[in-house]
Motif scaffolding. Sequence first.
Motif: not given
Length: 541
Positions: A42-44, A52-53, A56-58
């Motif tokens: 999901w991040l990529i 932008s990330a 929470a995802l990071l």
Amino acid sequence: MKPLDPRLVRRSRAVRRYLAASVAVGVATAVVVVAQAALLAWLIARGFEGRSATAALLTGVALCFTARAGLAWVHALLSERASVAVKSGLRDEVTAAVLDPRRVGDRPEASRVVGLLGPGLDALDPYFGKFLPQLVLTALVPATVVVAIATTDLLAAVTVAITLPLVVMFLVLVGKLTRDKVDRRYEALQRLGAHFGDVLDGLRVLKVHGRRQDAGLRKVGDQHRRESVKALRMAFLSGFVLELFSTICVALVAVSIGLRVVEGHMDLAPGLFVLLLAPEAFLPVRQMGAHFHASQEGVGAAADALDLLEYDRADGTATVPSVAGAPVVLDAVGVTRDGRDVPVLAPVTATIEPGSFVALTGPSGSGKSTLLDVLLGFLRPTTGRVMVGGVDLAGADPAAWRRQVAWVPQVPGLLRDSVAANVRLGAGDASDDDVARALADAGAPDLPLDRVLEDQGRDLSAGERRRVGIARALLAVRRGDARLVLMDEPTAGLDAAAEATVLRSLRDLGATVVVVAHHRDVVAAADTTIAVGGRQEVTVR
């Protein structure tokens, strides 16, 4: 050779605890692997879409990396502790098994036991530290990964499910090819240790005859080196092929995913999720293959230790009457060993009366020493039985029986201690006067009681060692519970005067004495002669 010997699981509580903890860590690792792949995908994908990330995802990705590293550390810690506990337990059990007074049958070779208790069991470190963790992960992670991929892309899941067993099958084939080489390396290590021990034991004789052993040691050492190099070569080659085959399998998935993403049949995020998970399905198998070779020596050492723990044990509890008032009856007692057509001891039938002096005669190799081992309870007769006052020795408590027996082998065992301490092994509460009298009656009145001996009495002559052993037996009768004296050529190496002193002491002892005899004077001093080997005849003098 099985990756995990069931006997080890049954015997070791530490192994059972470790396996349970490893399964828990493996399940957690599988969940973290799937979560990490999903969050990274999901991040990529958000990056490619220009978004932008989120924090929470990071944070999720960071937590997954941290959790995976933490789980690996916990697994390594559990493995290290399990290895230490299992090695300690096996060493204690092997030592107890070798020293078990109820053990029946041939004792294991000293070089085998020393090699196993030393460097042999140390080979369990890579087995527990590297191989077993990967074995647990291989059983849990790939299946979880395939299920996770199937929820996103059934075609990729089928591809992984088909190719993954092929990698495992290849690993099994490699293991079979490697097993013989690792076994030969372990045997070469045992042979090297045994050869070196034999050279040290016979160093004095070899020096007298001018025989140099450096060439022999070099030959055995080179054989161990060659076997080690062969095992390493096989490990490197099989590791390379395993990596290549796994990479090709992952490439099949990657090509399929890439084409469908390019053609627009699959979104980027699901495609990345599958691409990130596919190598994770093969990673535990590849690492298990990489650690397989290093672990095989540990598997062999564990199997060797477990083999030593499986032995014939005398479980009798019957009380044997005192030999002082009960005859010892040999009822067709014979011993046959596996793989030999000729019996080690032909059947012997005789009655040994209380207080008698019995000489066992016969040619060398006829089984006289074997008969003493049967009387001591070290060997179980193949045929016949030994009766003491109507009680079968096979059903007797061996420890209680041996308290009635004083034994003098051909080479008496001596400790690195004083002469008095070595004699007192027959009766710990004996006084110095008792010890001095026993030495004098054994023909060694000049041996100082406080003289400290070297290991195995190397600083004594063969005759002096025997006299210390005889004195120990005399003391066991006079100050202990022994009423039966068993001696294997006790007067060999003694001069005529010392032999006469020993025979007179044995005649006056008042106990039942059984002596393996080759000397005519010993046979002449006996009340009863039992011929061992060939036709058995009992002569009462």
